[in-house]
Design an enzyme around this catalytic site. Sequence first.
Site, short mmCIF file in Angstrom:
data_model
loop_
_atom_site.label_atom_id
_atom_site.label_comp_id
_atom_site.label_asym_id
_atom_site.label_seq_id
_atom_site.Cartn_x
_atom_site.Cartn_y
_atom_site.Cartn_z
N HIS A 175 -14.74 -1.59 9.73
CA HIS A 175 -14.10 -2.02 8.48
C HIS A 175 -13.81 -3.52 8.61
O HIS A 175 -12.70 -3.95 8.91
CB HIS A 175 -12.81 -1.24 8.24
CG HIS A 175 -12.04 -1.74 7.05
ND1 HIS A 175 -12.56 -1.74 5.78
CD2 HIS A 175 -10.79 -2.27 6.94
CE1 HIS A 175 -11.66 -2.24 4.93
NE2 HIS A 175 -10.59 -2.58 5.62
N ASP A 208 -14.25 0.70 1.35
CA ASP A 208 -15.54 0.01 1.30
C ASP A 208 -16.57 0.87 0.55
O ASP A 208 -17.37 0.36 -0.24
CB ASP A 208 -16.04 -0.28 2.72
CG ASP A 208 -14.97 -0.98 3.55
OD1 ASP A 208 -14.54 -2.06 3.16
OD2 ASP A 208 -14.56 -0.41 4.59
N ILE A 233 0.84 -1.20 0.00
CA ILE A 233 0.00 0.00 0.00
C ILE A 233 0.87 1.24 0.00
O ILE A 233 0.62 2.20 -0.74
CB ILE A 233 -0.97 0.00 1.20
CG1 ILE A 233 -1.95 -1.16 1.10
CG2 ILE A 233 -1.74 1.33 1.25
CD1 ILE A 233 -2.88 -1.32 2.29
N ARG A 284 -6.83 -13.69 18.15
CA ARG A 284 -7.10 -12.26 17.96
C ARG A 284 -6.42 -11.43 19.05
O ARG A 284 -5.93 -10.34 18.81
CB ARG A 284 -8.61 -12.01 17.99
CG ARG A 284 -9.34 -12.47 16.75
CD ARG A 284 -10.83 -12.22 16.87
NE ARG A 284 -11.12 -10.80 16.88
CZ ARG A 284 -12.15 -10.26 17.54
NH1 ARG A 284 -12.97 -11.01 18.23
NH2 ARG A 284 -12.37 -8.96 17.48
#
Length: 362
Positions: free
Chosen positions: A215, A187, A44, A126
């Site tokens: 998101h 999105d 990115i 997580r």
Amino acid sequence: MSKFFHFASAVALGASLAAGALSFLNNRKKKTLRVLITGAAGQIGYALAPMVASGYMLGPNQPIVLHLLDIEPAKKSLEGVKMELIDGAYPLLEGVVISTDVKTACQDVDIAIMVGGYPRRAGEERKDVMAKNVSIYAEQASALATYASKDVKIVVVANPANTNALILQRHAPNIPKENITALTRLDHNRAIGQVALQSNAHCTEVANVAIWGNHSSTQYPDVNHGTVKGKSIREVIHDDAYLDGEFVETVQQRGAAIIKARGLSSALSAAAAVSNHVRDWIQGTSFGKWVSMAVVSDGSYGVAEGLMFSFPVTCRDGKWKIVQGLHINEATQKKLDITEAELKEELKLAEEVLAEKFTETA
């Protein structure tokens, strides 16, 4: 004839002076802005840096100094990115600062794009991922609060973006809450793209879709208030089953679909979305149109105050404002409740990690 000649000459002279003054104002050098990209050696960052340098993000007359930050193992790659930026001979690019030191990278930055983060890997819980991101964003928040411009504007891209932004906010209390946002413009753009395809329209003819919430795959892409060529999206597409089913799932799962297709996560579209997010935030949204940004909730639409939640917003003079008064039907409310619940769960997990981290250092 003589009077007419003098009058015409005066008009021509006036027009010429006005045009010259306008040209001077348009070409007058703006204050150079310093833009930080973290994780800048990654995909990115590599796609985003030339967008900033070329003026796609901040306009064709805005001088830029890029600050590129990454971890020590990526230092050689970071040097390569700097070399390419120099070789690109971008007229707006006045300098490139590369660093593996967060304090150096944050010095005097006006805009901070937080792409770097710890991604979840196979077999990891997580909570383990959250713990690593807490450490990363706590350190970067402290550096931004200490060394960045006092009005620094921040957009968090690294996932979980909403919660990472909230962690950053908690560790930088002197940065105004409204200056810290997370990216859901990707999105939003995905939703526009799908509507455009389905309605055989151009993406510029689609307006006022909205992304609500996180998101993640619980986000809700909402077309109930959107238009295509000025007409209701639902009226134009005329297929509620598609808009309430396949369309929603396509937008929610688009990131996973791209990973499956190319073996890598979204980079070009993510970089474009970051540029759109910052440009609209700084330069303002078009009249009558809104975009989607994850911002700190003020309780609008019943969303818990303080959550980093995506809303439809308008922007003006460098400030965002949540669009008010939109009708939320029962089906939409259920979607909002689901994504809000996930954000609360993420926040609870982050707070547990923060508490453990505090106990360890006490």
